[in-house]
Design a protein around this motif. Structure first.
Motif, PDB file in Angstrom:
ATOM      1  N   LEU A  14       0.809  -1.223   0.000  1.00 28.76           N
ATOM      2  CA  LEU A  14       0.000   0.000   0.000  1.00 28.76           C
ATOM      3  C   LEU A  14       0.848   1.282   0.000  1.00 28.76           C
ATOM      4  N   LYS A  15       2.130   1.151  -0.344  1.00 30.40           N
ATOM      5  CA  LYS A  15       3.024   2.309  -0.400  1.00 30.40           C
ATOM      6  C   LYS A  15       3.063   3.071   0.935  1.00 30.40           C
ATOM      7  N   LEU A  16       3.034   2.322   2.050  1.00 32.88           N
ATOM      8  CA  LEU A  16       3.038   2.961   3.370  1.00 32.88           C
ATOM      9  C   LEU A  16       4.438   3.262   3.861  1.00 32.88           C
ATOM     10  N   TRP A  17       5.464   2.697   3.209  1.00 32.42           N
ATOM     11  CA  TRP A  17       6.837   2.846   3.691  1.00 32.42           C
ATOM     12  C   TRP A  17       7.722   3.421   2.588  1.00 32.42           C
ATOM     13  N   VAL A  18       8.700   4.209   2.995  1.00 31.73           N
ATOM     14  CA  VAL A  18       9.667   4.811   2.075  1.00 31.73           C
ATOM     15  C   VAL A  18      11.055   4.322   2.488  1.00 31.73           C
ATOM     16  N   THR A  19      11.832   3.781   1.556  1.00 33.45           N
ATOM     17  CA  THR A  19      13.158   3.244   1.856  1.00 33.45           C
ATOM     18  C   THR A  19      14.168   4.368   1.975  1.00 33.45           C
ATOM     19  N   GLU A  20      14.872   4.421   3.117  1.00 34.71           N
ATOM     20  CA  GLU A  20      15.885   5.444   3.377  1.00 34.71           C
ATOM     21  C   GLU A  20      17.294   4.925   3.066  1.00 34.71           C
ATOM     22  N   LYS A  21      17.595   3.677   3.484  1.00 36.81           N
ATOM     23  CA  LYS A  21      18.904   3.070   3.232  1.00 36.81           C
ATOM     24  C   LYS A  21      18.684   1.627   2.819  1.00 36.81           C
ATOM     25  N   ASN A  23      20.955  -2.189   1.332  1.00 38.36           N
ATOM     26  CA  ASN A  23      22.098  -2.926   0.802  1.00 38.36           C
ATOM     27  C   ASN A  23      21.581  -4.299   0.380  1.00 38.36           C
ATOM     28  N   ASP A  24      22.456  -5.261   0.198  1.00 36.67           N
ATOM     29  CA  ASP A  24      22.021  -6.555  -0.326  1.00 36.67           C
ATOM     30  C   ASP A  24      21.133  -7.317   0.648  1.00 36.67           C
ATOM     31  N   PHE A  25      21.261  -7.061   1.941  1.00 34.30           N
ATOM     32  CA  PHE A  25      20.549  -7.887   2.914  1.00 34.30           C
ATOM     33  C   PHE A  25      19.589  -7.100   3.831  1.00 34.30           C
ATOM     34  N   PHE A  26      19.748  -5.789   3.930  1.00 34.95           N
ATOM     35  CA  PHE A  26      18.945  -5.033   4.878  1.00 34.95           C
ATOM     36  C   PHE A  26      18.337  -3.797   4.226  1.00 34.95           C
ATOM     37  N   LEU A  27      17.152  -3.406   4.742  1.00 32.10           N
ATOM     38  CA  LEU A  27      16.463  -2.182   4.317  1.00 32.10           C
ATOM     39  C   LEU A  27      16.110  -1.361   5.554  1.00 32.10           C
ATOM     40  N   LEU A  28      16.407  -0.055   5.531  1.00 33.15           N
ATOM     41  CA  LEU A  28      15.946   0.879   6.560  1.00 33.15           C
ATOM     42  C   LEU A  28      14.832   1.713   5.948  1.00 33.15           C
ATOM     43  N   GLN A  29      13.603   1.585   6.495  1.00 32.08           N
ATOM     44  CA  GLN A  29      12.435   2.252   5.921  1.00 32.08           C
ATOM     45  C   GLN A  29      11.816   3.224   6.915  1.00 32.08           C
ATOM     46  N   ARG A  30      11.200   4.279   6.364  1.00 32.77           N
ATOM     47  CA  ARG A  30      10.487   5.282   7.154  1.00 32.77           C
ATOM     48  C   ARG A  30       9.012   5.234   6.811  1.00 32.77           C
ATOM     49  N   ARG A  31       8.194   5.322   7.820  1.00 39.52           N
ATOM     50  CA  ARG A  31       6.740   5.321   7.633  1.00 39.52           C
ATOM     51  C   ARG A  31       6.331   6.593   6.905  1.00 39.52           C
ATOM     52  N   ARG A  32       5.568   6.444   5.821  1.00 37.08           N
ATOM     53  CA  ARG A  32       5.150   7.603   5.050  1.00 37.08           C
ATOM     54  C   ARG A  32       4.298   8.533   5.932  1.00 37.08           C
ATOM     55  N   GLY A  33       4.571   9.803   5.858  1.00 41.74           N
ATOM     56  CA  GLY A  33       3.847  10.766   6.683  1.00 41.74           C
ATOM     57  C   GLY A  33       4.625  11.214   7.892  1.00 41.74           C
ATOM     58  N   HIS A  34       5.684  10.503   8.245  1.00 38.77           N
ATOM     59  CA  HIS A  34       6.534  10.881   9.371  1.00 38.77           C
ATOM     60  C   HIS A  34       7.786  11.539   8.819  1.00 38.77           C
ATOM     61  N   GLY A  35       7.997  12.781   9.176  1.00 40.46           N
ATOM     62  CA  GLY A  35       9.165  13.496   8.704  1.00 40.46           C
ATOM     63  C   GLY A  35       8.936  14.279   7.434  1.00 40.46           C
ATOM     64  N   ASP A  36       7.751  14.153   6.811  1.00 38.79           N
ATOM     65  CA  ASP A  36       7.443  14.930   5.606  1.00 38.79           C
ATOM     66  C   ASP A  36       7.107  16.360   5.995  1.00 38.79           C
ATOM     67  N   THR A  37       7.771  17.308   5.356  1.00 38.49           N
ATOM     68  CA  THR A  37       7.512  18.714   5.668  1.00 38.49           C
ATOM     69  C   THR A  37       6.358  19.272   4.846  1.00 38.49           C
ATOM     70  N   GLY A  38       5.982  18.600   3.783  1.00 38.62           N
ATOM     71  CA  GLY A  38       4.937  19.139   2.927  1.00 38.62           C
ATOM     72  C   GLY A  38       3.544  18.969   3.471  1.00 38.62           C
ATOM     73  N   GLY A  39       3.362  18.043   4.444  1.00 36.56           N
ATOM     74  CA  GLY A  39       2.032  17.839   5.003  1.00 36.56           C
ATOM     75  C   GLY A  39       1.051  17.306   3.969  1.00 36.56           C
ATOM     76  N   LYS A  40       1.487  16.335   3.126  1.00 36.58           N
ATOM     77  CA  LYS A  40       0.624  15.802   2.084  1.00 36.58           C
ATOM     78  C   LYS A  40      -0.509  14.991   2.689  1.00 36.58           C
ATOM     79  N   PHE A  41      -1.582  14.856   1.894  1.00 33.04           N
ATOM     80  CA  PHE A  41      -2.758  14.142   2.386  1.00 33.04           C
ATOM     81  C   PHE A  41      -2.442  12.678   2.689  1.00 33.04           C
TER      82      PHE A  41
END
Length: 1089
Positions: A14-21, A23-41
């Motif tokens: 559902l496109k709820l997560w955005v990948t920040e970092k 590599n071949d074995f690990f993903l660091l993801q941020r929850r969409r809506g947290h940290g966004d300055t634009g205040g999108k819907f």
């Protein structure tokens, strides 16, 4: 925070997560809506979903996934709310695991290796945080992390449980989470980008209710003195309401009524409180109240079973409760059948052969050659082993003290009781059924009354377990004098004065011994009025030692907290009685909205068990019911009395008429065909007939009144009463706190000039500081509780120690002193602590604030002066402040600039100041202040310099204080020389002459502060040859009047001290800062310790 690896089928569902970092074995993801300055819907929508769906998904803002190259399956191995924490986890994975994973050829081996590492990290963290006791440790760890991050409370603020709910503000709901901790209730909501959170201490909760509104049929309402909060939830409403009530009750009893937790050892340490402990404590309280067990009994096992009941010729289904010393059985329907078997009466507990008709049977044999059969016990083996172990320990303990003499008992007079005993049993372990309830309601035969009272209250077991205890108390207490013994002597002849048993010396002596022995046993209660009436009645039907055991049972088990200084238990039951009136007698409650007059009338019913309001024979029947049913019988009978007089009470014009109606009704309640008065015990006097009462035309039989109470109000259960007590205890304790505050303010107000609003706010800050130390102290909770003593005068009930005072000092003092502040606060506490008990009261604290904010300049200077002389300043004090001694000069020319621009020599101005001060002193004679020596004056100057640092007029103030310092040094030097030469100086003119003489002869070289090391050494050696008398005469010193007169010569200093200070703003700022600053300080202290 590391998580037990969980499989994620879709990495980016559902496109709820955005990948920040990555590599071949690990993903660091941020929850969409947290940290966004634009205040999108999209971000706002995701935030709302996180708030609502938090129970089913991990929705912390960041997560780390373990992924296999070419695979669509991933595992969540870490999550967190702070990007810093997640970056540390990411760096650890890259540095310690990433290079090792390339060696593996099999993907499954990679996944297993990483999962094992993560589980090892979790195990270490679980050990440190002690979350293994929770049912779902990982979920609870995640919730605990959110709680700490959202509200910023210390880690010692233990979270108990959480509930998903809606908090209503008017008609607008806010979906979020309710966090319940040991000291606070907190709510957090994040909906459509808007965050709402608040924290309510349990100490501020005044009322809990379940209410219905137009929008919601059932809500929990939490009321404080400032606001009310409404919460609704789809699930677990009953459970949440119960937990809220328990936590509020425990916190208030721990903070405001610490004596109530004397025996609840599990609750004494707040760190032990969990949701499971609360459930166990609620069940334990119910069992103790249902069977009237000693408050020290611990609940051991609870098991469903069936008991063979010979009178019913069948097995009765119910629950078996086992405690340290008892086996208790209650039928599924409360009141239908109950059984109490003390372990001290048990001979053996054996397992019988299991059959289809009798599955898992257990046989309990007692000393009266009777056996009880229990079947359908699920965990029979462990239960029997546990009971057998406790039985052996108890038998060994009492084997040397058990009395072999059988109890001598009167011949049974009533046929019904003769038929009852063989079938239902006799003694503590008899079956207590509806039949015995009817027999008790009819009135216990007088020959059996004492025995059955001992049986129903289980005082007989206590008496058998402690042979010789009463006689020892009598020996220890006789001859001792105290406030309790004085009150006992005053009330001895008021106890049943018309009864012949207490019209002679022997009867009075027996009553004196019983009351004095109990006061010696329990000094916290000592002696309270109405105990004499109760003890008198007990002595009429039992031996003296048995009467004492019954009195202990009533005061400490059956009527807890009734007989103490504040009568908390009786007030709680009066509040419960009012609610029962509204619920069971709605028409009466409608006609009399204010039920407090009825409560004041009924208070004596509960305190004396109707003995003070009913005719003697009728009242004894009420005592029969009380020993069988406990306080439930008094509630039922009280409702029946009001119901019988409801019509007359509704028509009454005022409270006085209502009192006359009830008094007249109770006076004419008679006992039908009652036997002659009981033969007093041989220790008492020869028996005689009770004086007859004048006949009454219309009367009510007590047996009919009791039967009516059981018929109309018999469905009232012990569980209902205990739940109501828990809720109403909160209101009663908070009402006591309001009364304490009102009286404390009333006492302090005449002594200070602070506004009532400011004084009330200062009191709240003072009390909150005490609570904060209880919330998150360093383990000295028991010592901290000693700072609150409800028995002391109102202004002394709350006291703070040195650390707590320093915290309040930093919040409220108008002039901070930089690095020197801690030293000044330390001296201020020492000065205020007049009785040297390392505690100060609210009166002392308010007086100090009043001096700083409301007094004249001379009083403020006097306070500063006293802070720099003993006892505030000690010889051994090690000043921790880095402030150096100020540079003092005595060579600069001194003059005073008057407001009109005229320049006057400082000597003339000083003479005039001293004369003015002398005239004022004649008008208002105050206690003289000791003079200040040179070391103390230097400390005084340090404080003044540090006070002015950072002030907008800092340069002018420094110049002014330098002038004053030089002037005072010259005055002290002149006085020093004068005393050395043996000259005498007058109180008025002498000071001026000294100044003139110093102006002629004083110089920098002559002043001891500026002498060389060689000169100082020579003076020190020369001084050793002088007598002690000459040393004291030649000591350098200045007086308070001289320092005050010098300060008044500088207008900048006068303006500084006379500048109006806004205490209201300081208090408002302190309310915001006190909690979090004190919490942060405590966290820092705990981290360094």
């Amino acid at each position: 925070m590391w998580l037990n690896p969980e499989e994620v089928l879709l990495k980016n569902a559902l496109k709820l997560w955005v990948t920040e970092k990555s590599n071949d074995f690990f993903l660091l993801q941020r929850r969409r809506g947290h940290g966004d300055t634009g205040g999108k819907f999209t971000g706002l929508l995701v935030g709302a979903l996180d708030s609502v769906l938090d129970s089913n998904a991990r929705v912390t803002p960041f997560r780390i996934l373990l992924q296999m190259p070419g695979s669509q399956v991933s595992w969540t191995i870490a999550c967190g709310a702070a990007v810093g924490e997640m970056n540390r986890h990411w760096d650890w994975l890259v540095q310690n695991l990433l290079h090792s994973l390339s060696v593996f050829e099999n993907k499954e081996d990679v996944a297993s290796f990483v999962k094992g590492k993560v589980k090892g990290l979790i195990a270490e963290e679980v050990t440190g945080r002690q979350v293994a006791q929770e049912e779902e440790p990982e979920k609870f760890r995640e919730t605990l992390l959110k709680f700490e991050l959202c509200f910023g409370l210390p880690s010692s603020e233990k979270l108990v449980t959480t509930y998903s709910c809606c908090c209503w503000k008017g008609r607008v709901p806010r979906q979020g989470w309710l966090y319940l901790s040991i000291n606070h209730m907190a709510f957090y909501s994040f909906l459509l980008g808007k965050e709402v959170k608040f924290v309510v201490p349990w100490a501020e909760v005044t009322r809990l209710e379940r209410v219905s509104t137009g929008l919601m049929t059932d809500m929990v309402r939490v009321m404080t003195r400032r606001c009310q909060r409404d919460f609704s939830m789809f699930l677990s409403l009953d459970e949440a309401f119960g937990v809220i009530g328990q936590l509020a009750d425990i916190a208030l009893r721990r903070l405001l009524d610490s004596e109530g937790l004397e025996l609840d050892r599990v609750l004494q340490q707040s760190s032990n409180i969990t949701k499971r402990v609360l459930e166990e404590q609620a069940l334990r309280t119910y069992v103790l109240a249902l069977f009237r067990l000693p408050r020290g009994e611990r609940l051991q096992e609870v098991a469903l079973c069936s008991v063979w009941t010979p009178h019913a010729r069948c097995h009765t289904t119910g629950t078996l409760f086992t405690t340290d010393s008892y086996l208790c059985f209650a039928s599924r329907e409360e009141g239908h059948c109950s059984l109490l078997i003390p372990l001290s009466e048990v001979i053996s507990i054996e397992k019988a052969e299991s059959t289809s008709l009798l599955p898992n049977p257990v046989i309990v044999s007692v000393r009266s050659k009777k056996a009880f059969q229990l079947i359908e016990l699920q965990d029979r083996d462990s239960l029997v082993d546990s009971l057998t172990s406790r039985l052996r320990a108890l038998q060994w303990k009492h084997s040397m003290f058990r009395s072999k003499k059988s109890l001598t008992m009167e011949q049974v007079k009533e046929r019904l009781w003769e038929d009852h005993f063989p079938e239902y049993g006799r003694g503590v372990h008899m079956f207590r059924t509806e039949k015995i309830q009817k027999l008790v309601a009819m009135g216990i035969p007088e020959s059996l009354r004492g025995e059955l009272w001992m049986t129903f209250s289980d005082a007989s077991s206590e008496l058998a377990s402690h042979p010789g205890y009463y006689s020892g108390l009598v020996t220890e207490s006789m001859g001792q004098s105290s406030l309790a013994t004085e009150e006992i002597e005053r009330d001895l002849h008021r106890s049943l004065p018309d009864h012949p048993a207490f019209q002679n010396v022997k009867g009075i002596a027996a009553l004196r011994r019983v009351l004095t022995a109990y006061a010696h046993r329990n000094p916290k209660i000592g002696y309270c009025q109405s105990m004499n009436i109760l003890a008198s009645v007990l002595l009429l039907y039992t031996k003296e030692e048995e009467a004492f055991s019954l009195l202990v049972a009533v005061c400490e088990r059956m009527l807890p907290d009734y007989f103490n200084r504040r009568v908390i238990g009786a007030q709680v039951d009066q509040s419960v009685f009012e609610e029962l009136i509204r619920e069971r007698l709605p028409e009466l409650a409608e006609h009399i909205p204010d039920l407090s007059p009825l409560s004041s009338i009924s208070l004596s019913w509960f305190l004396t068990l109707f003995l003070s309001v009913l005719p003697f024979r009728s009242a004894v029947c009420v005592v029969d019911c009380f020993f069988f049913h406990g306080i439930k019988a008094i509630f039922q009978l009280g409702l029946a009395v009001l119901d019988a007089n409801a019509t007359a009470l509704c028509a009454s014009a005022d409270d006085g008429q209502a009192l006359m109606i009830l008094t007249g009704f109770l006076d004419q309640v008679k006992y039908d065909e009652g036997p002659s008065p009981p033969a007093p015990h041989p220790l008492l006097s020869q028996s005689g007939e009770e004086e007859g009462r004048p006949p009454v035309k219309q009367h009510t039989l007590i047996t009919d009144l009791i039967a009516d109470s059981y018929e109309k109000f018999g469905d009232l259960t012990v569980r209902q009463i205990e739940k109501l007590r828990c809720r109403h205890r909160i209101q009663v304790l908070q009402a006591h706190e309001d009364t304490t505050k009102e009286n404390a303010l009333r006492v302090v107000t005449p002594d200070v000039s602070l506004s009532p609003e400011n004084l009330a706010d200062v009191y709240d800050l003072f009390k909150t500081e005490h609570f904060i130390n209880l919330y998150w102290g360093d383990g000295g909770t028991t010592l901290a509780l000693q700072h609150h003593d409800p028995g002391r005068p109102y202004v002394e009930q709350y006291r703070v120690d040195r650390v707590q005072f320093k915290s309040l000092y930093m919040l409220l003092v108008p002039w901070l002193c930089g690095f020197h502040t801690d030293t000044v606060a330390h001296r201020t506490f020492t000065l205020l602590d007049q009785d040297r008990d390392s505690l100060i009261t609210f009166r002392e604290f308010a007086g100090w604030l009043d001096t700083l904010y409301c007094e004249e300049l001379n009083e403020k200077v006097r306070l500063l002066y006293r802070l720099h002389i003993p006892p505030a300043l000690t010889e051994s004090e090690d000043d921790p402040s880095p402030l150096r001694s100020p540079q003092l000069s005595t060579t600069r020319p001194l003059h005073v600039e008057l407001p009109n621009g005229e320049m006057r020599d400082f000597q003339e101005q000083l003479k005039q100041m001293l004369k003015d001060l002398a005239k004022e002193k004649e008008k208002d004679v105050e206690q003289p202040v000791p003079p200040m020596n040179q070391r103390e004056f230097i400390q005084f100057c340090k404080t003044l310099y540090s006070m002015f640092h950072g002030n907008p007029d800092e340069n002018e103030l420094f110049q002014a204080i330098a002038t004053v310092t030089s002037l005072v040094l010259q005055i002290g030097e002149v006085g020093h020389r004068s005393r050395c030469s043996g000259s005498e100086v007058s109180s008025e003119g002498g000071a001026g002459d000294e100044v003139e003489d110093d102006h002629r002869e004083g110089s920098q070289e002559d002043h001891p502060v500026f002498s060389t090391k060689e000169e100082e050494e020579g003076e020190r050696k020369e001084g050793t040859s002088k007598s002690s008398g000459s040393e004291s005469q030649s000591e350098w010193a200045v007086s308070y009047a001289q320092i005050l007169a010098s300060l008044l010569t500088e207008q900048q200093l006068v303006n500084f001290f006379e500048k109006p200070m806004d205490l209201s703003a300081k208090v408002a700022e302190a309310k915001v800062k006190q909690y979090h600053e004190r919490a942060g300080l405590l966290m820092l202290q705990q981290g360094t310790s």
